[in-house]
Each structure stands twice: as C-alpha cells, then as structure tokens.
Motif scaffolding. Structure first.
Motif, PDB file in Angstrom:
ATOM      1  N   LEU A 135      39.852  35.668  49.853  1.00  0.00           N
ATOM      2  CA  LEU A 135      39.788  34.668  48.796  1.00  0.00           C
ATOM      3  C   LEU A 135      38.352  34.408  48.367  1.00  0.00           C
ATOM      4  O   LEU A 135      37.457  34.296  49.206  1.00  0.00           O
ATOM      5  N   TYR A 136      38.165  34.285  47.046  1.00  0.00           N
ATOM      6  CA  TYR A 136      36.818  34.093  46.511  1.00  0.00           C
ATOM      7  C   TYR A 136      36.823  33.040  45.406  1.00  0.00           C
ATOM      8  O   TYR A 136      37.760  32.970  44.599  1.00  0.00           O
ATOM      9  N   PHE A 137      35.787  32.232  45.377  1.00  0.00           N
ATOM     10  CA  PHE A 137      35.558  31.305  44.283  1.00  0.00           C
ATOM     11  C   PHE A 137      34.660  32.017  43.281  1.00  0.00           C
ATOM     12  O   PHE A 137      33.581  32.506  43.650  1.00  0.00           O
ATOM     13  N   GLY A 138      35.089  32.125  42.024  1.00  0.00           N
ATOM     14  CA  GLY A 138      34.258  32.841  41.072  1.00  0.00           C
ATOM     15  C   GLY A 138      34.909  33.017  39.720  1.00  0.00           C
ATOM     16  O   GLY A 138      35.955  32.430  39.414  1.00  0.00           O
ATOM     17  N   ASP A 139      34.295  33.838  38.902  1.00  0.00           N
ATOM     18  CA  ASP A 139      34.696  34.090  37.524  1.00  0.00           C
ATOM     19  C   ASP A 139      35.628  35.290  37.461  1.00  0.00           C
ATOM     20  O   ASP A 139      35.222  36.421  37.726  1.00  0.00           O
ATOM     21  N   GLY A 140      36.879  35.050  37.092  1.00  0.00           N
ATOM     22  CA  GLY A 140      37.854  36.123  37.040  1.00  0.00           C
ATOM     23  C   GLY A 140      37.536  37.204  36.029  1.00  0.00           C
ATOM     24  O   GLY A 140      37.940  38.357  36.196  1.00  0.00           O
ATOM     25  N   PHE A 141      36.819  36.862  34.966  1.00  0.00           N
ATOM     26  CA  PHE A 141      36.455  37.858  33.961  1.00  0.00           C
ATOM     27  C   PHE A 141      35.556  38.943  34.551  1.00  0.00           C
ATOM     28  O   PHE A 141      35.511  40.057  34.050  1.00  0.00           O
ATOM     29  N   GLU A 142      34.841  38.591  35.619  1.00  0.00           N
ATOM     30  CA  GLU A 142      33.931  39.543  36.258  1.00  0.00           C
ATOM     31  C   GLU A 142      34.644  40.426  37.279  1.00  0.00           C
ATOM     32  O   GLU A 142      34.133  41.466  37.681  1.00  0.00           O
ATOM     33  N   GLY A 143      35.829  39.996  37.737  1.00  0.00           N
ATOM     34  CA  GLY A 143      36.530  40.734  38.776  1.00  0.00           C
ATOM     35  C   GLY A 143      35.779  40.671  40.091  1.00  0.00           C
ATOM     36  O   GLY A 143      35.076  39.717  40.376  1.00  0.00           O
ATOM     37  N   LYS A 144      35.928  41.721  40.883  1.00  0.00           N
ATOM     38  CA  LYS A 144      35.237  41.805  42.178  1.00  0.00           C
ATOM     39  C   LYS A 144      34.734  43.237  42.350  1.00  0.00           C
ATOM     40  O   LYS A 144      35.266  44.024  43.144  1.00  0.00           O
ATOM     41  N   PRO A 145      33.665  43.607  41.621  1.00  0.00           N
ATOM     42  CA  PRO A 145      33.187  44.999  41.629  1.00  0.00           C
ATOM     43  C   PRO A 145      32.772  45.515  42.995  1.00  0.00           C
ATOM     44  O   PRO A 145      32.855  46.725  43.255  1.00  0.00           O
ATOM     45  N   THR A 146      32.364  44.619  43.885  1.00  0.00           N
ATOM     46  CA  THR A 146      31.951  45.037  45.228  1.00  0.00           C
ATOM     47  C   THR A 146      33.074  45.764  45.956  1.00  0.00           C
ATOM     48  O   THR A 146      32.820  46.676  46.747  1.00  0.00           O
ATOM     49  N   PHE A 147      34.323  45.374  45.688  1.00  0.00           N
ATOM     50  CA  PHE A 147      35.467  45.944  46.401  1.00  0.00           C
ATOM     51  C   PHE A 147      36.309  46.869  45.527  1.00  0.00           C
ATOM     52  O   PHE A 147      37.362  47.328  45.960  1.00  0.00           O
ATOM     53  N   ALA A 148      35.854  47.117  44.311  1.00  0.00           N
ATOM     54  CA  ALA A 148      36.578  48.022  43.409  1.00  0.00           C
ATOM     55  C   ALA A 148      36.418  49.472  43.883  1.00  0.00           C
ATOM     56  O   ALA A 148      35.501  49.790  44.636  1.00  0.00           O
ATOM     57  N   PRO A 149      37.313  50.371  43.472  1.00  0.00           N
ATOM     58  CA  PRO A 149      38.401  50.134  42.520  1.00  0.00           C
ATOM     59  C   PRO A 149      39.662  49.586  43.194  1.00  0.00           C
ATOM     60  O   PRO A 149      39.826  49.695  44.405  1.00  0.00           O
ATOM     61  N   PHE A 150      40.540  49.020  42.366  1.00  0.00           N
ATOM     62  CA  PHE A 150      41.792  48.447  42.844  1.00  0.00           C
ATOM     63  C   PHE A 150      42.974  49.272  42.325  1.00  0.00           C
ATOM     64  O   PHE A 150      42.938  49.788  41.207  1.00  0.00           O
ATOM     65  N   ASP A 151      44.009  49.343  43.153  1.00  0.00           N
ATOM     66  CA  ASP A 151      45.222  50.056  42.737  1.00  0.00           C
ATOM     67  C   ASP A 151      45.975  49.275  41.671  1.00  0.00           C
ATOM     68  O   ASP A 151      46.551  49.861  40.748  1.00  0.00           O
ATOM     69  N   LYS A 152      45.973  47.959  41.807  1.00  0.00           N
ATOM     70  CA  LYS A 152      46.688  47.085  40.898  1.00  0.00           C
ATOM     71  C   LYS A 152      45.843  45.826  40.645  1.00  0.00           C
ATOM     72  O   LYS A 152      45.081  45.400  41.520  1.00  0.00           O
ATOM     73  N   ILE A 153      46.021  45.240  39.483  1.00  0.00           N
ATOM     74  CA  ILE A 153      45.389  43.960  39.158  1.00  0.00           C
ATOM     75  C   ILE A 153      46.448  43.063  38.533  1.00  0.00           C
ATOM     76  O   ILE A 153      47.194  43.497  37.650  1.00  0.00           O
ATOM     77  N   ILE A 154      46.518  41.821  38.990  1.00  0.00           N
ATOM     78  CA  ILE A 154      47.448  40.846  38.422  1.00  0.00           C
ATOM     79  C   ILE A 154      46.658  39.632  37.970  1.00  0.00           C
ATOM     80  O   ILE A 154      45.833  39.097  38.716  1.00  0.00           O
ATOM     81  N   VAL A 155      46.891  39.221  36.739  1.00  0.00           N
ATOM     82  CA  VAL A 155      46.223  38.053  36.169  1.00  0.00           C
ATOM     83  C   VAL A 155      47.269  36.962  35.977  1.00  0.00           C
ATOM     84  O   VAL A 155      48.287  37.182  35.316  1.00  0.00           O
ATOM     85  N   THR A 156      47.030  35.796  36.569  1.00  0.00           N
ATOM     86  CA  THR A 156      48.031  34.725  36.539  1.00  0.00           C
ATOM     87  C   THR A 156      47.579  33.546  35.684  1.00  0.00           C
ATOM     88  O   THR A 156      47.959  32.403  35.940  1.00  0.00           O
ATOM     89  N   CYS A 157      46.769  33.840  34.676  1.00  0.00           N
ATOM     90  CA  CYS A 157      46.348  32.834  33.704  1.00  0.00           C
ATOM     91  C   CYS A 157      46.230  33.525  32.350  1.00  0.00           C
ATOM     92  O   CYS A 157      46.115  34.753  32.284  1.00  0.00           O
ATOM     93  N   GLY A 158      46.283  32.751  31.286  1.00  0.00           N
ATOM     94  CA  GLY A 158      46.302  33.323  29.953  1.00  0.00           C
ATOM     95  C   GLY A 158      44.935  33.814  29.513  1.00  0.00           C
ATOM     96  O   GLY A 158      44.004  33.031  29.340  1.00  0.00           O
ATOM     97  N   VAL A 210      48.279  28.612  31.959  1.00  0.00           N
ATOM     98  CA  VAL A 210      47.040  27.873  31.735  1.00  0.00           C
ATOM     99  C   VAL A 210      45.965  28.893  31.360  1.00  0.00           C
ATOM    100  O   VAL A 210      46.056  30.062  31.722  1.00  0.00           O
ATOM    101  N   PRO A 211      44.934  28.480  30.605  1.00  0.00           N
ATOM    102  CA  PRO A 211      43.931  29.439  30.137  1.00  0.00           C
ATOM    103  C   PRO A 211      43.036  29.981  31.243  1.00  0.00           C
ATOM    104  O   PRO A 211      42.730  29.286  32.214  1.00  0.00           O
ATOM    105  N   MET A 212      42.632  31.219  31.085  1.00  0.00           N
ATOM    106  CA  MET A 212      41.679  31.858  31.983  1.00  0.00           C
ATOM    107  C   MET A 212      40.279  31.346  31.651  1.00  0.00           C
ATOM    108  O   MET A 212      39.884  31.315  30.486  1.00  0.00           O
ATOM    109  N   LEU A 213      39.530  30.927  32.662  1.00  0.00           N
ATOM    110  CA  LEU A 213      38.213  30.335  32.460  1.00  0.00           C
ATOM    111  C   LEU A 213      37.104  31.240  32.967  1.00  0.00           C
ATOM    112  O   LEU A 213      37.256  31.915  33.976  1.00  0.00           O
ATOM    113  N   ASN A 214      35.972  31.230  32.259  1.00  0.00           N
ATOM    114  CA  ASN A 214      34.771  31.863  32.795  1.00  0.00           C
ATOM    115  C   ASN A 214      33.707  30.801  33.009  1.00  0.00           C
ATOM    116  O   ASN A 214      33.941  29.622  32.796  1.00  0.00           O
TER     117      ASN A 214
END
Length: 218
Positions: A135-158, A210-214
């Motif tokens: 779990l991480y506190f941060g900006d979802g628009f940035e993702g988590k490049p340190t641990f990329a690539p990912f097999d799947k990505i799920i976004v639970t905000c608009g 709910v809206p996705m925030l950066n």
C-alpha cells in the motif's frame, strides 16, 4: 469502531449477495468465489451498515470517498481476467474491499491511495483481516514505476483521460480496467496493450465513480 465478528448471519447474507451477483451475470465464478470469502461488513466503521453491507449498494466511507457497490467490484475484477500470481496495480485503494478481492484471487497487489486519512484507516483494516498488499500514499496518475511493469491495472475512480504513465507501466499483452470521463458518470474501458505498442479499447457502459485526484487537485 470497525467490526471484528463474522457471524453466521453475515455469512448467510454474503451467500445471498453472491447469488444476486450470479443472477445479474456480472462476474465470473472465480470472482464470485473470492467475494464469498470476504467479510464486507468489516470494511465499514459502523454497525449501522450491518443490514446493508451485503446489498448491492455503494456507501460513503469518509474523506469524500465511497466503497463501490459489489456488482461494480465484481464486474471490474471479471474484466481483468485475473490469474493467480498476476502483478496488479490498483489506483484508488479506498476501503480496501477491491484490494481484498484481488488478493483472494491470488494476485500480488500494489495499491495507491490519494487521501491520507483513508490510506491510514484502510491500511489498518487490511492488516487486521490479514490481507497483505503493498500500500502506498501517492498520486495515482503517476502509477508506481519502481515496481513496473504490471500484468494488470485497475482504476477505481473516475479518470478524465487514460493516464499515459499507467499505459507505460503495463506489460505487452496486459490489461487495464478504467472508468473514463469527466462529470458524474464515466464509461468503463478495458484497455489491452498490443505487441506494437498500440492499444485495443473496449467500452462497457456507464458507471459513477468519485473523481481521480492528482497532486494539483488535492
């Protein structure tokens, strides 16, 4: 005060929820199996929700956020075609319920939450239920490049658009489920990253998140 008991009554209501979702034909049997194991009422901080936790409803969970209705969680999870061992990036930890579904299905989850209050609360809830996610506190628009690539990505905000940095962090052949649109409703999109770097995009109707925030919006 979060609840700690999973009674026979809760288990019965959970079975009823699974049957309802099966009737609605919004989920695979693998997803329904995971939902059938998760005590959704324990993701609420009030016993008031006891009689509603296993209905197909969304509820506010603080910090202006909501716990998605079970049919939405089931539908997004099914679109991802999750396999055991999948490395999944979740944007919007929220209550942690969707996180728990991914974990129950055998995925390795990296989840980002933008609301500090919610992040702190949900971290404790998942730990108490012995769900182990990164779990991480941060900006979802940035993702988590340190641990990329990912097999799947799920976004639970608009999301107002498909974030390019999330696409970059998806493996070739990987899938992303994301509700896209500004305003009160979004269109659920399934994005697949092709060998040549292009994206295959499918739409699956309107939803409300709910809206996705950066950082600039916080």
């Amino acid at each position: 005060m979060f609840q700690t008991e999973d009674t026979y009554k809760h288990q019965g209501m959970r079975k009823g929820l699974v049957n309802l979702l099966r009737e609605k034909e919004v989920a695979s049997e693998e997803v329904l199996s995971a939902i059938g194991k998760i005590p959704r009422h324990m993701f609420f901080d009030s016993v008031f929700h006891n009689n509603f936790a296993y209905e197909d409803l969304a509820f506010p969970i603080g910090a202006g956020q909501t716990i998605s209705q079970p049919s939405t969680v089931a539908f997004q999870s099914t679109l991802l075609s999750i396999k055991k061992g999948d490395k999944i990036l979740e944007i919007g930890t929220g209550s942690g319920y969707q996180t728990a579904v991914l974990l129950e299905m055998g995925a390795k989850v990296y989840s980002i939450e933008r609301q500090r209050e919610l992040f702190n609360t949900t971290k404790k809830v998942l730990q108490r239920l012995s769900y182990r996610a990164n779990l991480y506190f941060g900006d979802g628009f940035e993702g988590k490049p340190t641990f990329a690539p990912f097999d799947k990505i799920i976004v639970t905000c608009g999301a107002p658009f498909i974030p390019p940095k999330l696409v970059e962090q998806l493996v070739v052949g990987g899938k992303m489920v994301i509700p896209v649109g500004e305003g009160k409703t979004q269109v659920m999109k399934l994005i697949e990253k092709l060998d040549n770097g292009d994206l295959n995009e499918e739409s699956f109707g309107n939803f409300s998140f709910v809206p996705m925030l950066n950082d600039r919006q916080y």
